[in-house]
Design a protein around this motif. Structure first.
Motif: not given
Length: 404
Positions: A52, A43-44, A47-49, A39-40
């Motif tokens: 998720f 995001t980096e 991608i918008d969390p 996920k990290q």
């Protein structure tokens, strides 16, 4: 949160692509953390969390989603609300009945990127092969290596020499959560004991509907006592008979297989290096984390030669090798390792304290004529390399980037 780059470097090429990313391994070995690391990275990368969708199926809040139909309905609804591509993270997916059907349908009907974890090797057998054949990639996650352990343990004892840190690793192993309790003695033992009970109850007894729990406990205790020793189901059955427990060798094998399916033990087959064939009996078994053995069974310091073997074996698996035990006549090579056609041989000893021990450990390679790297690994501080065979202190061996 430790980066676990060894795994991320393998997973990274598949992030954002169609194959379902499956992470398996013993309970509490860090699979959930791998999902957070992914996920990290997403995001980096921009991608918008909000895209998720994460569900941990051991959380009672999601008990109502533990059927394929209920889960599919919920994910479809949430994906429609989000719009566009969604990223699905399912932790301990084996709790969902017929999860394969749900995941395959989501893969087909949604614009999605799917990541799942599970604590059973059979997660990827049977029906899953039918539904997802060729559409998933698997990554087995292991407890911390010595290098990872050092990274988290060093802040706890910044001035401690690496030799002493290794003694700590010998006793406590590599379960990630121990860093949260700063490897304190009694809390660590309590945690590891409770973790073992959880694996035994949830992943072995409950999953396989075992009724004779006493027999299972006796078999587990025997395998723990004999990590790194060759034995057969028949010899274990005879041992149990002496304990007034009559049991068929087939039952023994089934119970050990259930333990291997739960990633508590790993089976290592024996290979005849002259006949180039796998031998049919007397395999070896190693435990997923030697810290669990110390907490449940004890004796890691007493059985240090076996524990060192266990540590090296798990390190070989982490680095992507397939491993067998090699036989050449009456001699045995602890580990014959293969990775994409490249071979590596490893002998493990506690101390090369006598000429007889040195002759035995180095002499195991006498009839191996190829030019692949050959190592003897021990606790000795002095380099005893000879005849093209490399000797390494075990700490140095575990911390090397490459074995060449």
């Amino acid at each position: 949160m430790i980066k676990r780059e060894l795994y991320m470097s393998r997973i990274r090429p598949f992030i954002g692509s169609e194959p379902i990313k499956v992470m398996t391994g013993i309970r509490r070995c860090g699979k959930s953390v791998m999902l957070e690391l992914i996920k990290q990275e997403l995001t980096e990368s921009g991608i918008d969390p909000a895209q998720f969708i994460s569900i941990n199926f051991e959380d009672m809040r999601y008990a109502h989603l533990q059927t394929a139909e209920a889960l599919h309905k919920e994910i479809s609804r949430r994906a429609a609300e989000i719009g566009g591509k969604v990223y699905l993270f399912f932790d301990e997916i084996q709790e969902v009945k017929d999860w394969e059907k749900c995941v395959n349908s989501l893969r087909v009907t949604l614009d999605c990127d799917i990541y799942i974890t599970g604590s059973n090797a059979r997660l990827l057998s049977g029906e899953l092969a039918t539904y997802l054949g060729g559409r998933y990639v698997e990554f087995v996650i292991y407890p911390f290596s010595f290098a990872e352990f050092i990274e988290l343990y060093r802040p706890t004892a910044p001035d401690e020499p690496v030799q002493k840190s290794f003694q700590k690793y010998l006793l406590y192993g590599g379960m990630p959560y121990l860093s949260n309790i700063k490897y304190a003695d009694e809390p660590s033992k309590q945690y590891l004991h409770d973790l073992f009970n959880s694996v035994q109850l949830k992943d072995i007894v409950k999953r396989n509907k075992i009724r004779d729990v006493d027999l299972l406990e006796r078999i587990i205790a025997y395998v723990m006592a004999n990590v790194g020793n060759t034995f057969s189901a028949s010899s274990l059955a005879k041992f149990l008979k002496n304990e007034q427990r009559t049991v068929a060798p087939e039952t023994v094998l089934n119970y050990i297989k259930y333990c291997c399916d739960a990633y508590l033990f790993y089976q290592v087959k024996r290979e005849d290096l002259q006949g180039k064939q796998i031998l049919a009996s007397n395999e070896k078994y190693y435990i997923a984390d030697h810290g669990i053995r110390e907490a449940v069974f004890g004796g890691n310091t007493r059985d240090i030669n076996l524990i060192l073997e266990n540590i090296v074996y798990l390190e070989l698996l982490r680095r992507g090798y397939t491993v067998t035990v090699g036989r050449t006549g009456d001699k045995e090579i602890d580990f014959v390792c293969n990775k994409r056609g490249e071979k590596l041989y490893v002998q493990v000893a506690y101390l090369l304290a006598s000429e007889e021990t040195i002759a035995r450990e180095f002499g195991a390679y006498d009839i191996i004529r190829d030019n692949f790297p050959k190592y003897v690994v021990s606790m000795d501080e002095f380099d005893m390399s000879r005849n093209g065979i490399k000797h390494r202190n075990i700490r140095d061996f575990l911390l090397m980037d490459e074995w060449i």
